[in-house]
Each structure stands twice: as C-alpha cells, then as structure tokens.
Design an enzyme around this catalytic site. Sequence first.
Site, short mmCIF file in Angstrom:
data_model
loop_
_atom_site.label_atom_id
_atom_site.label_comp_id
_atom_site.label_asym_id
_atom_site.label_seq_id
_atom_site.Cartn_x
_atom_site.Cartn_y
_atom_site.Cartn_z
N SER A 85 -7.11 3.59 8.96
CA SER A 85 -8.17 3.44 7.78
C SER A 85 -7.47 3.42 6.39
CB SER A 85 -8.13 5.00 7.03
OG SER A 85 -8.56 5.03 6.22
N LYS A 138 -8.71 -1.71 5.97
CA LYS A 138 -9.27 -2.17 4.63
C LYS A 138 -7.71 -3.42 4.38
CE LYS A 138 -9.21 1.14 2.14
NZ LYS A 138 -9.51 2.41 2.79
N HIS A 161 0.34 -1.54 -0.06
CA HIS A 161 -0.23 0.08 0.23
C HIS A 161 0.77 0.98 0.42
CE1 HIS A 161 -3.71 2.55 0.88
NE2 HIS A 161 -2.86 3.37 0.88
N ARG A 208 -13.90 12.41 7.40
CA ARG A 208 -12.95 12.71 7.77
C ARG A 208 -12.41 13.94 6.17
NH1 ARG A 208 -9.53 8.78 7.28
NH2 ARG A 208 -8.00 10.35 7.30
N ASP A 228 -15.04 1.97 7.79
CA ASP A 228 -13.86 3.07 7.17
C ASP A 228 -14.70 3.52 6.01
OD1 ASP A 228 -11.09 3.59 6.55
OD2 ASP A 228 -12.01 2.59 4.97
#
Length: 424
Positions: free
Chosen positions: A184, A188, A83, A169, A162
Amino acid sequence: MSFAAVDVIRAKRDGGVLSDEQIDWVVDAYTKGVVADEQMSALAMAILLNGMTPAETARWTRAMVQSGVRLSLDVGRPTVDKHSTGGVGDKITLPLAPLVAACGAAVPQLSGRGLGHTGGTLDKLESIPGWRAQLSVDEVTEQLRSVGAVICAATEGLAPADKKLYALRDVTGTVEAIPLIASSIMSKKIAEGAEALVLDVKVGSGAFMKTEEQARALAQALVSIGVDHGLAISAVLTDMNVPLGRAVGNAVEVAESVDVLRGSGPADVVELTLALAAEMLARAGVSADPAAVLASGEAYEVWCRMIRAQGGDPEAPLPVGAHKHVVEAPSDGYLVSLDAYAVGVAAWRLGAGRARKEDAVQAGAGVMCLAKPGDRVAEGQPLLELRTDTPELVPAALAALEGGWSIGDEAPAGRPLVIDTIRG
C-alpha cells in the site's frame, strides 16, 4: 490470462505462493469490480494469516502501481520523498520538505489525512487560511520547479487499486498484514515518481508497529520493494512511545513546525527533522548540511513560498481551540512516562482526529504537552493543556489520558529517537 477468484483464495489459504499471473489478474480484476469485495476480503485475510514471499509482495506492489498512472517528474533537480508510518505529534513532514528543498533537492510529498489516533499532514496544513490540498499534476510539477517542495493530496489516477483495497482492509481486520501495508505504502510512492525515498517507520505505543521486531519486518519489506523497483531507498526506525514535540493536533503542530523552521522548536522535532533530511539528501545524491541551512533561515523562506503557492497565507493567525482544560501534576517529582497512544486518543476525542474518513476535524483542537518525560515537575504545575471548540468532549479526552502518564522520584533513562537505519 483469467483465473477463478476462489482458486486464488484457496492457493493462499493453503499456504501456497501466488504466481505473477495470479497476482496481476486478481489486483486488476478487483480494481475493475470483477472480483467482489467479499472475495478480496477472504484473500486479504489469507495473506494476513499466511504472509507473502518478498517476490509476491514486490509483484503485488507492481500490479497496484500498474492499476493507474505513474508520474514522471522532470523538474531539473533530484527528487526525493519521505513517508512516515504514522505517529502522535508527527509533524516532521512540515519542516522537512522545505528544508530538503532549500538544500537543493525536489520533494514531491503526496500526503494523507489522519484516521484514529494518528494525525494527518493534510489536516494540519488545512488549518492555514486559504491553503488547498488538491493540485493537478501540472501544478505539482510547476511547484516543484519553482519552489522545490509540494505537500498535497494524491492526484487522481495514482494506484486506484490501493485506494479500493485500503478501504476494504480497514473494515475487515486485515490492516496489520505486513505485505499489504508495505505494498500500500510503496505503490503510491512508486506511482508518484520520485527517484529516492526515505521511510520513517515508527515503533512503540503510538505507532501501528508496537514492537521493534514488527517495525523491522515492515522496514525490510518496504526496502525490498523499493530496491525491486529501482529506488534509492532507506528505512529509519524511530521511537514513538512518547509524542513528538509538545504539540499534538492540527494548527498547534503547524505552529510548532514554524518554530522549528525559524530556529527554535522542541529538540526532538529538530533532531528527527535533521536526521531524516540528511538521509534524504544522501539518497538523492545532494551534498549539503541541513543543520546549516536550517539555521540560515532559507528553509523558512521555502516554507512561506510553498504555502503561498497553494493559496495559503503563512502569516495568518492559526485557529486556537475556544476552550482549554489544564491537567496539573498531583505531586512533586519527575515526569516518568507520557504515553503517545493515550495522548493521541485524547487529541482525537477533542476533535483533532476522525473515526471515519468522511468526518470533519477541528483545526484548533489538540493537546499541548507542557512537560515531557525527564522533566522535573512540582505539585500543581500544568502537565497537559487540552484544547477544543467543544467542551463536552473534554471528559472523554481525560478518560483516554487515565494511566497515560506517571510521576516518580527518579528521572527515567533516556531512549534514542533514531533506533536504526536499513538501506537498500
């Protein structure tokens, strides 16, 4: 156990530590609509201002994972994901996933779309004719078994808390809260079911974390959550003051990624792809030399199979912006700086990005960086090429680039692309 939302808000507002029961309740109640948006907004702001302990952040992440389903990926080989926290020209997922798969691991890469100046992996891949982002859980599992890599949108039911909190947010000024960023990302990734995870935490003008101190704090929070959930995890801090590679946009980044997979491509994209591949393989317990595999052409073959498996044609011509505008060097010298944020905003304004999630993007829009810091340039030499289907957008893109690059008499000192690695 039930609580009053206002009591949870007050506890965090006053600098207190939320109990596991309070966290479990408020995340679940918000997901179900029992806690209102304005109440969660107040709690998110309290978290931004007062922070969370590592234990609170880990529990918050666990509650978000438990708000939905968690995939079980039994695909016959080790699973490892990557990620990135977002950058400019950051197309690394595209060559990285097939490369790691070609080395023997399985890569379930559930990706997102771009927002603002940072590009989205799905937007890039959707510039390939026929390619589709939405897959079922069964399709994801089968593609991991047969191809070894999948890049797709998150499947329905993964961390719905999320999805709801992220949107809140975004409109309440609480995006920067490190505990909420970390939870967050990790909710995931944990729900996705991979056994190992490598995080590319960007730092610099084109990143959300502008300073190394901020990036390091986020990296440590992410690793701490991963360890708490039993993941083999690393966070790699990488420089994002200059765009990665020479292409910034959608189709242009796909083309550059294919160049890398075919054995060429910009040196910085190749360097980071190999560095992250080596870290992913180490976390997954796979012994392979990613540089040798990349040179062999096997990763490109996996890329073609991955694209075809999702309905795309890897050999089809990619879209190109109908209008081009070239920015030339005003004098001789060295390109001293090229600000990632300025280039990212320019590409966004040309149509490559979106201001709201529901906005469309232009597949062929973007910026080509024809020179990079350290390059010797001559007066009149092309520095940047702006591409768009909408020429009236060019002035706004040029305005974004004002002050975003400079030419001097001496070449700038080099800076490392990989700053540090934090391992769990």
